[in-house]
Motif scaffolding. Structure first.
Motif, PDB file in Angstrom:
ATOM      1  N   ILE A   1      45.965  25.797  36.459  1.00  0.00           N
ATOM      2  CA  ILE A   1      45.012  26.923  36.025  1.00  0.00           C
ATOM      3  C   ILE A   1      44.652  26.535  34.432  1.00  0.00           C
ATOM      4  O   ILE A   1      43.489  26.659  34.026  1.00  0.00           O
ATOM      5  CB  ILE A   1      45.554  28.216  36.008  1.00  0.00           C
ATOM      6  CG1 ILE A   1      45.546  28.506  37.618  1.00  0.00           C
ATOM      7  CG2 ILE A   1      44.677  29.144  35.519  1.00  0.00           C
ATOM      8  CD1 ILE A   1      46.476  29.826  37.861  1.00  0.00           C
TER       9      ILE A   1
ATOM     10  N   THR B   1      41.853  23.797  34.100  1.00  0.00           N
ATOM     11  CA  THR B   1      40.607  24.361  34.438  1.00  0.00           C
ATOM     12  C   THR B   1      39.881  25.244  33.602  1.00  0.00           C
ATOM     13  O   THR B   1      38.828  25.186  33.170  1.00  0.00           O
ATOM     14  CB  THR B   1      40.936  24.996  35.806  1.00  0.00           C
ATOM     15  OG1 THR B   1      41.398  24.170  36.792  1.00  0.00           O
ATOM     16  CG2 THR B   1      39.505  25.352  36.564  1.00  0.00           C
ATOM     17  N   THR B   2      40.859  25.920  32.947  1.00  0.00           N
ATOM     18  CA  THR B   2      40.410  27.123  32.125  1.00  0.00           C
ATOM     19  C   THR B   2      39.999  26.506  30.711  1.00  0.00           C
ATOM     20  O   THR B   2      38.757  26.667  30.082  1.00  0.00           O
ATOM     21  CB  THR B   2      41.595  28.162  31.605  1.00  0.00           C
ATOM     22  OG1 THR B   2      42.198  28.880  32.757  1.00  0.00           O
ATOM     23  CG2 THR B   2      41.178  29.258  30.750  1.00  0.00           C
TER      24      THR B   2
END
Length: 251
Positions: A213, A216-217
């Motif tokens: 995550i 991706t962020t």
């Protein structure tokens, strides 16, 4: 997934052919701009402005500053509304490709205008990831440059094509053609590459697990930054080109 996001969907109307997916995404971007502006002026006041009015006023002041930095404001003032609209449209268009598909595949079986195919991917598509969109915006800019140059200088506008020697007319003509090309391909290349890389990241196994995550962020935040910068660059270069056309040779 990359194929789904950027696959061309063609509409045929008589002898004309349109890029259906690009048109749909362009209309969505236009709607987002109108909604944003309406939210900013809905409770317009000269007193204590609301948050949306503050944001809209900041954008207008920001673009006004760009005009001031490039030319006499009186000459550039008629451009203000166009440049503000251009800035917001390019920004929202750049951001659209980062938004998940909000239809949740509810249009999967809709064959009208190939809507099921257009909204089949996991995310939307940026209109500016299509060279047809960016080239249209760039051509609009160069037409505006020539029009305002003639408006302010008359036939004398074309005099710079033969300076300092008539032999340079070819070089100046190439320069005029190169301006919209570089505008178009710079914007297209940055946004298209960003969406491709985002698609690759989303295809990685385990990307939605906790360790995946964070990258991706970070990439999404970087893509937002790039989208904003490209909006700024497009407007700045448009203003600079107009400034070169309308500014007196003595300056």
């Amino acid at each position: 997934m990359i194929k789904e996001v950027h696959e061309t969907v063609l509409w045929h109307l008589g002898s004309m052919t349109f890029h259906g997916k690009t048109l749909i995404m362009t209309w969505i971007s236009m709607a987002l701009v109108m909604i944003f502006v309406f939210a900013g002026v809905r409770n317009l006041t000269s007193g204590k402005p609301g948050k949306m009015q503050n944001v809209l006023e900041w954008i207008i002041d920001f673009v006004r500053g760009i005009i001031n930095d490039n030319m006499e404001y009186e000459k550039g003032r008629p451009l203000l509304s166009y440049l503000v609209t251009l800035f917001m449209f390019v920004f929202f268009s750049n951001m659209l490709g980062l938004i998940p598909n909000f239809t949740f595949n509810l249009l999967h079986d809709v064959h009208f205008a190939q809507l099921g195919h257009i909204f089949s991917g996991p995310s939307m598509m940026s209109p500016t990831a299509d060279i047809n969109t960016t080239l249209s915006l760039a051509l609009l800019t160069i037409i505006l440059v020539v029009f305002l140059g003639i408006k302010h200088k008359g036939a004398h506008y074309f005099h710079h094509f033969v300076e300092p020697n008539p032999v340079f007319v070819v070089i100046h003509a190439i320069d005029l053609i190169a301006k919209p090309m570089t505008l178009a391909f710079r914007l297209f290349g940055n946004i298209f590459a960003g969406e491709i890389l985002l698609g690759v990241i989303l295809m990685l196994p385990g990307i939605w697990v906790l360790p995946g995550i964070l990258p991706t962020t970070i990439w999404l935040a970087f893509s937002i930054f790039i989208g904003a910068i490209q909006s700024y660059v497009f407007v700045v270069l448009t203003t600079a080109y107009v400034s070169q056309a309308v500014t007196s040779d003595a300056h």
